[in-house]
Design an enzyme around this catalytic site. Structure first.
Site, PDB file in Angstrom:
ATOM      1  N   HIS A 237       0.933  -1.265  -0.070  1.00 52.92           N
ATOM      2  CA  HIS A 237       0.105  -0.169  -0.102  1.00 52.92           C
ATOM      3  C   HIS A 237       1.069   1.299   0.062  1.00 52.92           C
ATOM      4  O   HIS A 237       0.671   2.169  -0.814  1.00 52.92           O
ATOM      5  CB  HIS A 237      -0.916  -0.085   1.224  1.00 52.92           C
ATOM      6  CG  HIS A 237      -1.769  -1.207   1.345  1.00 52.92           C
ATOM      7  ND1 HIS A 237      -2.904  -1.497   0.510  1.00 52.92           N
ATOM      8  CD2 HIS A 237      -1.873  -2.159   2.255  1.00 52.92           C
ATOM      9  CE1 HIS A 237      -3.413  -2.580   1.086  1.00 52.92           C
ATOM     10  NE2 HIS A 237      -2.879  -3.014   1.965  1.00 52.92           N
TER      11      HIS A 237
HETATM   12  O1  RIB Z   1      -5.102  -0.192   4.592  1.00 55.65           O
HETATM   13  C1  RIB Z   1      -3.718   0.193   4.341  1.00 55.65           C
HETATM   14  C2  RIB Z   1      -3.242   0.944   5.145  1.00 55.65           C
HETATM   15  O2  RIB Z   1      -3.424   0.955   6.758  1.00 55.65           O
HETATM   16  C3  RIB Z   1      -1.806   1.159   5.274  1.00 55.65           C
HETATM   17  O3  RIB Z   1      -1.327   2.561   5.250  1.00 55.65           O
HETATM   18  C4  RIB Z   1      -1.156   0.284   6.359  1.00 55.65           C
HETATM   19  O4  RIB Z   1       0.005   0.570   6.812  1.00 55.65           O
HETATM   20  C5  RIB Z   1      -2.295   0.624   7.101  1.00 55.65           C
HETATM   21  O5  RIB Z   1      -1.753   1.969   8.079  1.00 55.65           O
END
Ligand code: RIB
Ligand code: CA
Length: 302
Positions: A237
């Site tokens: 992500h």
């Molecule tokens: O849903 C994914 C996000 O939530 C990313 O930033 C992960 O690190 C968590 O913070």
């Protein structure tokens, strides 16, 4: 092009860790003025320690500031099941230095006031720190060039059926950012689902070099792959947000309208994204180009 001044607010977090290392490896694109930390994936004590350790590991001279350990209104809930109790999948790093003086919200405001050009705010955790800064001094939104957030989903969430974790963790904070008047670019779950780490991609990444940071990054990613079953790979992500700053040509983007629900409970943190204006939605990612960028950059670090 001169590098753009950037503040990264994070909750390391395995994917945050890769994002920070990638940011440290792009000085031509990112003038990293500060790293601010919130409780999110794991509690603030761990996320702060992890941000300090990663900054020291890369030899990056960037101040790291503690911020909010809970959301504006809701209850703090971790994502330890995904990131491990320590937040880095059990990968132990040498301790970093001490946090810099100043609370995140105060440092964000000071950096915005002092910036000689519009600042880019990068949010890869719950949006609490940025929201606290902008709610207490709304005029500072005019000094923001772009807010880039890993947040939300047009479809199914990853922490509830309706919500993605960062948006769900502090939807009131996200609403403040979406309404502050600064340009907002969204990296949603639909985008990050295109950046999946697989064993083959991890092997290719590991073959890019033998530096310590690349090795740590691969160890963290291997630990992520080992948690649960990921037949299609683990979505990476947060590094997608940093890649947008370094190589925007890897993405397609379009304008969209976006709003976040704070209620009812089952819809809390849902982001309603549709045709319209008001925000930029990153849609397509050249995944092979993204992982090539990751390998080329991480292998440049110590
Ligand atoms: O849903 C994914 C996000 O939530 C990313 O930033 C992960 O690190 C968590 O913070
Ligand atoms: Ca994160």
């Amino acid at each position: 092009m001169a590098p753009r001044p950037v503040i990264i607010d994070c909750d390391p977090g395995t994917d945050d860790a890769i994002a920070l290392l990638l940011a440290f490896a792009a000085p031509e694109a990112i003038d990293l003025r500060a790293i601010t930390v919130a409780g999110g994936n794991v509690g603030l004590a761990h996320t702060l320690r992890n941000a300090l350790a990663l900054t020291a590991l890369a030899g990056a001279r960037v101040p790291v500031h503690a911020g909010a350990d809970r959301p504006l209104l809701g209850r703090y809930v971790s994502a330890e099941a995904v990131h491990g109790a320590d937040g880095l999948g059990g990968i132990a790093l040498p301790p970093g230095g001490a946090p810099a003086m100043g609370l995140a919200m105060d440092v964000i405001r000071a950096e915005l006031r002092a910036a000689d050009m519009p600042l880019t705010l990068v949010g890869i955790g719950p949006a609490t720190n940025f929201a606290l800064a902008l709610a207490s001094e709304p005029a500072l939104a005019a000094r923001i060039g772009e807010i880039v957030l890993m947040t939300g989903a047009a479809g199914a969430g990853n922490v509830t059926p309706a919500a993605e974790f960062n948006a769900w963790s502090d939807p009131e904070a996200l609403a403040i950012l979406l309404g502050c008047g600064a340009p907002v670019s969204l990296v949603t779950l639909e985008l990050t689902a295109q950046a999946r780490v697989t064993p083959a991609r991890l092997a290719a990444l590991s073959a890019c070099g033998d530096g310590l940071c690349l090795r740590v990054a691969c160890d963290i990613l291997a630990a992520s792959l080992a948690v649960g079953a990921h037949p299609a790979g683990v979505p990476l992500h947060d590094p997608c947000v940093i890649a947008w700053l370094i190589a925007p040509g890897l993405f397609s983007a379009e304008s969209c309208a976006v709003a976040v629900d704070c209620a009812p409970p089952e819809m809390r943190g849902r982001t309603r994204i549709g045709p319209g204006e008001g925000a930029k939605l990153l849609r397509r990612l050249d995944a092979d180009g993204f992982f090539a960028l990751l390998g080329a950059r991480l292998s440049m670090l110590v």
